[in-house]
Scaffold this motif. Structure first.
Motif, PDB file in Angstrom:
ATOM      1  N   ILE A 207       7.716  -8.290  16.726  1.00  0.00           N
ATOM      2  CA  ILE A 207       8.552  -9.191  17.521  1.00  0.00           C
ATOM      3  C   ILE A 207       9.984  -9.174  17.004  1.00  0.00           C
ATOM      4  O   ILE A 207      10.949  -9.161  17.781  1.00  0.00           O
ATOM      5  CB  ILE A 207       7.966 -10.612  17.514  1.00  0.00           C
ATOM      6  CG1 ILE A 207       6.632 -10.622  18.280  1.00  0.00           C
ATOM      7  CG2 ILE A 207       8.943 -11.620  18.117  1.00  0.00           C
ATOM      8  CD1 ILE A 207       5.831 -11.896  18.138  1.00  0.00           C
ATOM      9  N   GLY A 208      10.150  -9.142  15.694  1.00  0.00           N
ATOM     10  CA  GLY A 208      11.488  -9.046  15.117  1.00  0.00           C
ATOM     11  C   GLY A 208      12.203  -7.775  15.552  1.00  0.00           C
ATOM     12  O   GLY A 208      13.403  -7.792  15.849  1.00  0.00           O
ATOM     13  N   ALA A 209      11.457  -6.661  15.610  1.00  0.00           N
ATOM     14  CA  ALA A 209      12.052  -5.394  16.048  1.00  0.00           C
ATOM     15  C   ALA A 209      12.490  -5.475  17.513  1.00  0.00           C
ATOM     16  O   ALA A 209      13.556  -4.962  17.887  1.00  0.00           O
ATOM     17  CB  ALA A 209      11.057  -4.254  15.848  1.00  0.00           C
ATOM     18  N   LEU A 210      11.692  -6.146  18.340  1.00  0.00           N
ATOM     19  CA  LEU A 210      12.056  -6.317  19.749  1.00  0.00           C
ATOM     20  C   LEU A 210      13.320  -7.161  19.887  1.00  0.00           C
ATOM     21  O   LEU A 210      14.211  -6.848  20.681  1.00  0.00           O
ATOM     22  CB  LEU A 210      10.901  -6.968  20.509  1.00  0.00           C
ATOM     23  CG  LEU A 210       9.698  -6.060  20.785  1.00  0.00           C
ATOM     24  CD1 LEU A 210       8.507  -6.887  21.243  1.00  0.00           C
ATOM     25  CD2 LEU A 210      10.038  -4.997  21.820  1.00  0.00           C
ATOM     26  N   ILE A 211      13.401  -8.219  19.095  1.00  0.00           N
ATOM     27  CA  ILE A 211      14.588  -9.074  19.123  1.00  0.00           C
ATOM     28  C   ILE A 211      15.840  -8.261  18.778  1.00  0.00           C
ATOM     29  O   ILE A 211      16.922  -8.476  19.348  1.00  0.00           O
ATOM     30  CB  ILE A 211      14.432 -10.252  18.141  1.00  0.00           C
ATOM     31  CG1 ILE A 211      13.337 -11.219  18.624  1.00  0.00           C
ATOM     32  CG2 ILE A 211      15.748 -11.005  17.968  1.00  0.00           C
ATOM     33  CD1 ILE A 211      12.941 -12.264  17.596  1.00  0.00           C
ATOM     34  N   LEU A 212      15.681  -7.301  17.865  1.00  0.00           N
ATOM     35  CA  LEU A 212      16.821  -6.500  17.399  1.00  0.00           C
ATOM     36  C   LEU A 212      17.071  -5.260  18.258  1.00  0.00           C
ATOM     37  O   LEU A 212      17.864  -4.402  17.881  1.00  0.00           O
ATOM     38  CB  LEU A 212      16.611  -6.106  15.935  1.00  0.00           C
ATOM     39  CG  LEU A 212      16.675  -7.262  14.932  1.00  0.00           C
ATOM     40  CD1 LEU A 212      16.323  -6.782  13.527  1.00  0.00           C
ATOM     41  CD2 LEU A 212      18.052  -7.920  14.934  1.00  0.00           C
ATOM     42  N   GLY A 213      16.398  -5.172  19.399  1.00  0.00           N
ATOM     43  CA  GLY A 213      16.751  -4.125  20.349  1.00  0.00           C
ATOM     44  C   GLY A 213      15.895  -2.880  20.360  1.00  0.00           C
ATOM     45  O   GLY A 213      16.320  -1.841  20.901  1.00  0.00           O
ATOM     46  N   ALA A 214      14.690  -2.943  19.768  1.00  0.00           N
ATOM     47  CA  ALA A 214      13.802  -1.787  19.836  1.00  0.00           C
ATOM     48  C   ALA A 214      13.487  -1.461  21.289  1.00  0.00           C
ATOM     49  O   ALA A 214      13.325  -2.347  22.127  1.00  0.00           O
ATOM     50  CB  ALA A 214      12.505  -2.066  19.074  1.00  0.00           C
ATOM     51  N   LYS A 215      13.407  -0.174  21.598  1.00  0.00           N
ATOM     52  CA  LYS A 215      13.116   0.262  22.966  1.00  0.00           C
ATOM     53  C   LYS A 215      11.687  -0.100  23.353  1.00  0.00           C
ATOM     54  O   LYS A 215      11.423  -0.517  24.476  1.00  0.00           O
ATOM     55  CB  LYS A 215      13.329   1.776  23.064  1.00  0.00           C
ATOM     56  CG  LYS A 215      12.982   2.390  24.404  1.00  0.00           C
ATOM     57  CD  LYS A 215      13.346   3.872  24.429  1.00  0.00           C
ATOM     58  CE  LYS A 215      12.540   4.666  23.400  1.00  0.00           C
ATOM     59  NZ  LYS A 215      12.844   6.121  23.459  1.00  0.00           N
ATOM     60  N   GLU A 216      10.785   0.077  22.406  1.00  0.00           N
ATOM     61  CA  GLU A 216       9.367  -0.212  22.635  1.00  0.00           C
ATOM     62  C   GLU A 216       8.722  -0.512  21.289  1.00  0.00           C
ATOM     63  O   GLU A 216       9.080   0.090  20.269  1.00  0.00           O
ATOM     64  CB  GLU A 216       8.668   0.980  23.289  1.00  0.00           C
ATOM     65  CG  GLU A 216       7.186   0.776  23.541  1.00  0.00           C
ATOM     66  CD  GLU A 216       6.494   2.017  24.088  1.00  0.00           C
ATOM     67  OE1 GLU A 216       5.260   1.986  24.226  1.00  0.00           O
ATOM     68  OE2 GLU A 216       7.189   3.022  24.369  1.00  0.00           O
ATOM     69  N   VAL A 217       7.770  -1.446  21.287  1.00  0.00           N
ATOM     70  CA  VAL A 217       7.058  -1.770  20.047  1.00  0.00           C
ATOM     71  C   VAL A 217       5.552  -1.748  20.306  1.00  0.00           C
ATOM     72  O   VAL A 217       5.073  -2.273  21.315  1.00  0.00           O
ATOM     73  CB  VAL A 217       7.479  -3.147  19.499  1.00  0.00           C
ATOM     74  CG1 VAL A 217       6.552  -3.597  18.381  1.00  0.00           C
ATOM     75  CG2 VAL A 217       8.907  -3.098  18.966  1.00  0.00           C
TER      76      VAL A 217
END
Length: 208
Positions: free
Chosen positions: A63-73
């Motif tokens: 979720i943290g990676a998604l918040i920081l703009g990851a394309k897909e997690v």
């Protein structure tokens, strides 16, 4: 978004009501998770990248990676309850930020994980309550999946982590020493919070 704001958001995620001892479900504290995520973000390893959170628990890394703009997690956990919790947490964050995120939830053993990605984030079981060096399985699978990994291990496992990485053509670097808080979740726990000496390792494939 800055590191402090990220930690604040992650602190709102729900954790396990009762963790499962055999799975060593100890929550990654939000400040530790945000520190790892922020370092990866500042190294251009998250934004517009495909990221995997192996043994995702409540989903704090994914979720943290998604918040920081990851394309897909991809969020993977063998425990169905953990997947339900991570999904619930992502729904909460999506409403909090009024934003849709691209996430794939996989309820299976890490051994069965068969996806390629740019980055793996993980806090694997240490093998204290389960099989010794249970984290080896996570390390090997992470290295099969991505060229860059951030992973948490006990400090006395440093040589083991470095050797395991080297055998697979990777280099493991201890980038930070932390006191990993373990909250009272089991009847045999004597303290509300105990601390384990641990390290954050950045593991990267050797460049050819």
């Amino acid at each position: 978004m800055n590191k402090k704001e990220l930690a604040s958001l992650l602190s709102k995620l729900k954790s396990f009501n009762k963790s499962k001892l055999e799975l060593e479900q100890y929550q990654t504290e939000c400040n530790i998770a945000s520190s790892i995520l922020w370092q990866a973000f500042m190294s251009s390893e998250i934004e517009d990248k495909k990221v995997a959170d192996l043994g995702c628990g409540n989903g704090v890394f994914g979720i943290g990676a998604l918040i920081l703009g990851a394309k897909e997690v991809i969020l993977l956990d063998k425990d169905e309850d953990a997947i339900k919790l991570a999904k619930s947490n992502l729904e909460f964050i999506s409403k909090e930020l009024n934003q849709k995120f691209k996430a794939k939830f996989i309820n299976e053993d890490v051994l069965d994980f068969d996806n390629k990605c740019d980055l793996v984030l993980q806090n694997p079981p240490f093998g204290i309550q389960s099989e010794k060096h249970a984290d080896r399985i996570f390390l090997i699978k992470a290295m099969e999946s991505a060229p860059t990994i951030y992973s948490i291990h006990t400090l006395d496992s440093q040589k083991f982590v470095e050797k395991t990485a080297e055998e697979s053509g990777f280099k493991a670097l201890l980038i930070d020493r932390i006191d990993l808080p373990i909250k009272r979740t089991q009847s045999f726990h004597k303290k509300d919070i105990a601390y384990t000496k641990a390290g954050i390792f950045k593991i990267e494939r050797f460049k050819r």
